[in-house]
Design an enzyme around this catalytic site. Sequence first.
Site, PDB file in Angstrom:
ATOM      1  N   SER A   1       0.817  -1.221   0.000  1.00 35.27           N
ATOM      2  CA  SER A   1       0.000   0.000   0.000  1.00 35.27           C
ATOM      3  C   SER A   1       0.848   1.267   0.000  1.00 35.27           C
ATOM      4  O   SER A   1       0.452   2.280  -0.563  1.00 35.27           O
ATOM      5  CB  SER A   1      -0.920   0.033   1.214  1.00 35.27           C
ATOM      6  OG  SER A   1      -1.737  -1.096   1.243  1.00 35.27           O
TER       7      SER A   1
ATOM      8  N   GLU B   1       3.355   0.473  14.892  1.00 41.69           N
ATOM      9  CA  GLU B   1       3.858   1.764  14.407  1.00 41.69           C
ATOM     10  C   GLU B   1       4.715   2.489  15.434  1.00 41.69           C
ATOM     11  O   GLU B   1       5.671   3.181  15.072  1.00 41.69           O
ATOM     12  CB  GLU B   1       2.681   2.654  13.988  1.00 41.69           C
ATOM     13  CG  GLU B   1       1.874   2.119  12.801  1.00 41.69           C
ATOM     14  CD  GLU B   1       0.901   1.005  13.177  1.00 41.69           C
ATOM     15  OE1 GLU B   1       0.678   0.772  14.388  1.00 41.69           O
ATOM     16  OE2 GLU B   1       0.369   0.344  12.265  1.00 41.69           O
TER      17      GLU B   1
END
Lengths: 316, 278
Positions: free
Chosen positions: A35, A56
């Site tokens: 992506s 993250e």
Amino acid sequence: MEELVATRDAFGEILLKLGEENKNLVVLTADLAESTRVKKFAEKFPERFFNMGIAEQNMMGVAAGLARCGKTVIATTFAIFASGRAWEQVRYSISHSYLNVKIVATHGGISVGEDGSSHQGTEDISLMRTIPGMKVIVPADGVETKKAIQAAIKVKGPVYIRLGRAKTPVIFKEDYPFQIGRGYIIRKGKDVSIFTCGIMLSQALKAEEKLKEEGISAEVINISTLKPLDEKIIIESAHSTGAVVTAEEHQIIGGLGSAVAETLGENYPVPLERIGIKDKFGESGKPEELFEKYQLTANDIYKAAKKAIGRKDEKK
Amino acid sequence: MDRINFLKEKANLLRQDVIRMLAVATSGHPGGSLSSADILACLYFNELRHNPEDPEWEDRDRFILSKGHACPLLYSALARSGYFPPEELQTLRKINSRLQGHPDCKKTPGVEICTGSLGQGISVAVGMALAGKIDKKRYRVYVLLGDGEIEEGEVWEAAMSASHYKLDNLCAILDNNSLQIDGPIKEVMNPEPIIEKWRAFGWNTVEVNGHDIPQILHTFKKAKEVKGKPTIIIAHTIKGKGVSFMENVVEFHGKAPTKQEAQIALTQLKEESKKWKN
Ligand SMILES: Cc1ncc(C[n+]2csc(CCOP(=O)(O)OP(=O)(O)O)c2C)c(N)n1
Ligand SMILES: [Mg+2]
């Protein structure tokens, strides 16, 4: 037909070239290699690519550690997760230490579309802009994206680059002289200034044409670097036109509109109209439909320009 | 003096520095600084390959204080290693000081990364260990965590990534003093079973008495022989160690000693150091 390129695709392309030139470049992603378009880099330079999984916060910390050991790091994920989930890691581990981490965040804005609000980064510019020392860039098209990424790699310290998911019009030619911290006048005009960032530039150019048909001359300026902001170009343009419109695919709180308002408020107040998401969450839909519903179209910019011009008398 | 006594002496000196610094600063974190003193003495005065004259030496071992609030201890270790004059320790937490309330690598020579926001240091350590692997360097990365700190989700993200990338150049030390700010870790948010968790995350685990210097040295040595996975040393410690009225006292997590308390503490520490001096 106009040429369409998603800024994330342009990023993927330039990254391959940079990987070749710069052996010091390390790329991270958080289970979004495809992506975010870093997959080709991953395949070509497996020894300099690390998938950090859906984590993250850790990714940003690892990026800081790599950078502290001399690497230039590109950390990629969606804008909402880069700026939201990992905000404090970006603030402290990366920015407080002023490390060479370039956060390339795709899926910025409402043009993410069908995935809906959970995946639409609509507060990221605001969140990143407030971090001391952070540079924030929102390229308008594929050409500018490539130039911005190259420049970000060269400049010292942390940079946040916001890219989009959708294919959007190519505006710039190869000879466009991108510089971090510099706005760029796309159309000269004298009645109203339109400042944009990201893919809103193409909407603004359509609005400019519509205004021209009515004999209104709009100045269109691309403010791709939100920070450090090109205050000079903003003040000078406001000075010459006396009315300003800002347009961004972001909340009107904290983004380009706020940045321009801060600058003009302190230096040269003129009537200002802000086009952006008006303190609302996004939703699912086609990007065009969402632009209509959230009033981010060329027509909205056109109307805002006329309103701003109409308000010029206010001051007197 | 033999090595062990030399390190005991250093740990004692670090503890004294901590007390003096906090008393002058009138704020800061004594409990977790004192509990880690023996570990830091072993690292800075025995284990780490570093060069105080060249803090940025590329091949140096790295030490990250993930539990950044224990920085008075780190500053003392750095000063006593020669990174800056020990007199500067008295500027802790003062305006314009290089010695911030939490470690700042932009200000203090020898500090590897900014820490203080718990959970973040270990991720940075993972990044440094990863860089060492990419560059085929021989340096090792050490990171000190608090036992309350491991309640942070980021710690486990980092733990997962360190074993995934087989970072055997990474050695974490857990200061298992059983206390955090609001009370015993078991009451606030129980992270037990700690060893099993790290093992389940793919780490080599070792337990030591965190105040037993020969044991600590031995574990560091053993950790270097482990291949293919990171090591965590679970160091059983006493919060406030070395000062009777601070030991296992929750309130001394983040409360500086008064001048009087500092005097008593220093007397106790000096008394203690006589044990190995003669
Ligand atoms: C992310 C974050 N949340 C909260 C704090 C406030 N805080 C500072 S120290 C501490 C307790 C730490 O306990 P532990 O990790 O056991 O440290 P030690 O006992 O070794 O001092 C807390 C909650 C912080 N520094 N960072
Ligand atoms: Mg504790």
